[in-house]
Design an enzyme around this catalytic site. Structure first.
Site, PDB file in Angstrom:
ATOM      1  N   ASP A  43       0.368  -1.444   0.262  1.00 42.66           N
ATOM      2  CA  ASP A  43       0.010   0.001   0.753  1.00 42.66           C
ATOM      3  C   ASP A  43       0.927   1.369   0.296  1.00 42.66           C
ATOM      4  OD1 ASP A  43      -1.915   1.603   0.292  1.00 42.66           O
ATOM      5  OD2 ASP A  43      -3.489  -0.148   1.368  1.00 42.66           O
TER       6      ASP A  43
ATOM      7  N   TYR B 256      -1.835   6.529  -6.096  1.00 39.40           N
ATOM      8  CA  TYR B 256      -1.613   7.619  -5.006  1.00 39.40           C
ATOM      9  C   TYR B 256      -0.787   9.082  -5.536  1.00 39.40           C
ATOM     10  CZ  TYR B 256      -2.518   5.063  -0.941  1.00 39.40           C
ATOM     11  OH  TYR B 256      -3.188   4.236   0.244  1.00 39.40           O
TER      12      TYR B 256
ATOM     13  N   ASP C  18     -10.763   2.742  -3.184  1.00 40.06           N
ATOM     14  CA  ASP C  18     -11.448   1.291  -3.603  1.00 40.06           C
ATOM     15  C   ASP C  18     -12.289   0.887  -3.759  1.00 40.06           C
ATOM     16  OD1 ASP C  18      -8.317   1.589  -2.097  1.00 40.06           O
ATOM     17  OD2 ASP C  18      -8.801   1.207  -0.087  1.00 40.06           O
TER      18      ASP C  18
END
Length: 429
Positions: A170, A207, A231
């Protein structure tokens, strides 16, 4: 879950810069030369369904614990999931202890994983499955557990020593886009240096998008698959937003996908609570068209026979896993209809027609077969099979024919088109 907040923290910049410099100078270090994910990865991932439930006293059957993963592993074998292709059992966030051990290594929470990850991996492997695990490029995971910043090499080796087969990495809690990129590259190299085959699942472009357009050619050099968008959650709104984002950006992302590297639209939420049957059909069909990694996030102990049959549909999975490895794309849209198509091996094509209207009943949609498959799918003719929502043979269609389908609101009709010239060759062989 909501999009995990990529909160930026100072402190990783200088060390990350040093780590980047030393790792790039290692002789023979090559990014992602791992030969994995030649077709989209398939498995089960805990996050959307079980999130970060730490309360094993009050909720022992749904907290993030070795018990949960051992039960899922057993069901993946006994209920046909492994045979259908779902081979990776993946742990997401919240498995860790709050601190590293005395030697700086990550460790599992001792109450929830009393036997440790290595023994869990051994159990999973004994079932013929593979184990995935979660970590984060920054100082902390998105849920606040120890991040891998400053520990990329030791974490990669720890995962290899444990027998981990996949890493979901992540992107929370890093302080700049440059350091984010350096961290993802460093972990890719570190995984390769362990000598263990570990699928590398990135969230790197997710990101980056709020700030700049990602370099997908570079990302593919380091990652086996990569998340692009927010998500998923258990709702039709979420499914629609993922499809809309994908179609809007398809010229940038479709061509980079292929064997060894895939765009990841996130988990399958089929078998949960928020989608109607037609919407579940739409997700399964479009994830096949998009050549998406198929990671279910549901409770295999309490899944309906209908949802199970959909997720294990061998014809739809075959489209997803087609060895040609070309991602599909949106061909057209209008009047609340969308048409998506995907080239397959053997001159075949998959076509999905979606009714995006959310009012009324089934609607008919007619399309010229000559417009499908870049004009060659049915030239001079093709045999069309409907795979979803129910399988039935529609028969032979000439290049000049028109195809009419009835599609339920928020539902999808998934078709497979086989060129008759290729079918004749098969018959001859």
């Amino acid at each position: 879950m909501q999009l995990r907040n990529p909160e930026l923290h100072l402190g990783c910049a200088l060390a990350l810069r040093f780590l980047a410099l030393v790792s790039w100078d290692i002789p023979g270090a090559r990014a992602l030369d791992n030969g994995l994910a030649r077709t989209p990865t398939m498995g089960w991932l805990h996050w959307e369904r079980f999130m970060c439930n730490l309360d094993c006293q009050e909720e022992p059957d749904s907290c993030i614990s070795e018990k949960l993963f051992m039960e899922m592993a057993e069901l993946m074998v006994s209920e046909g999931w492994k045979d259908a292709g779902y081979e990776y059992l993946c742990i997401d966030d919240c498995w860790m202890a709050p601190q590293r051990d005395s030697e700086g290594r990550l460790q599992a929470d001792p109450q929830r994983f009393p036997h440790g990850i290595r023994q869990l991996a051994n159990y999973v492997h004994s079932k013929g499955l593979k184990l995935g695990i979660y970590a984060d490029v920054g100082n902390k995971t998105c849920a606040g557990f120890p991040g891998s910043f400053g520990y990329y090499d030791i974490d990669a080796q720890t995962f290899a020593d444990w027998g981990v087969d996949l890493l979901k990495f992540d992107g929370c809690y890093c302080d700049s886009l440059e350091n984010l990129a350096d961290g993802y590259k460093h972990m890719s190299l570190a995984l390769n240096r362990t000598g263990r085959s570990i699928v590398y699942s990135c969230e790197w472009p997710l990101y980056m998008w709020p700030f700049q357009k990602p370099n997908y050619t570079e990302i593919r050099q380091y990652c086996n698959h990569w998340r692009n968008f927010a998500d998923i959650d258990d709702s039709w709104k979420s499914i629609k937003s993922i499809l809309d984002w994908t179609s809007f950006n398809q010229e940038r992302i479709v061509d980079v996908a292929g064997p060894g590297g895939w765009n990841d639209p996130d988990m399958l939420v089929i078998g949960n609570f928020g989608l109607s049957w037609n919407q579940q059909v739409t997700q399964m069909a479009l994830w096949a068209i998009m050549a998406a990694p198929l990671f279910m996030s549901n409770d295999l102990r309490h899944i309906s026979p209908q949802a199970k049959a959909l997720l294990q549909d061998k014809d739809v999975i075959a489209i997803n896993q087609d060895p040609l490895g070309k991602q599909g794309y949106q061909l057209r849209q209008g009047d609340n209809f969308e048409v998506w198509e995907r080239p397959l091996s053997g001159l075949a094509w998959a076509v999905a027609m979606i009714n995006r209207q959310e009012i009324g009943g089934p609607r008919s949609y007619t399309i010229a077969v000559a417009s499908l498959g870049k004009g060659v799918a049915c030239n001079p003719a093709c045999f069309i099979t409907q795979l979803l929502p129910v399988k039935r043979k529609l028969g032979f269609y000439e290049w000049t024919s028109r195809l009419r389908s009835h599609i339920n609101p928020t539902g999808t009709v998934l078709l497979q088109l086989e060129n008759t010239m290729q079918m004749s060759l098969k018959d001859l062989l």
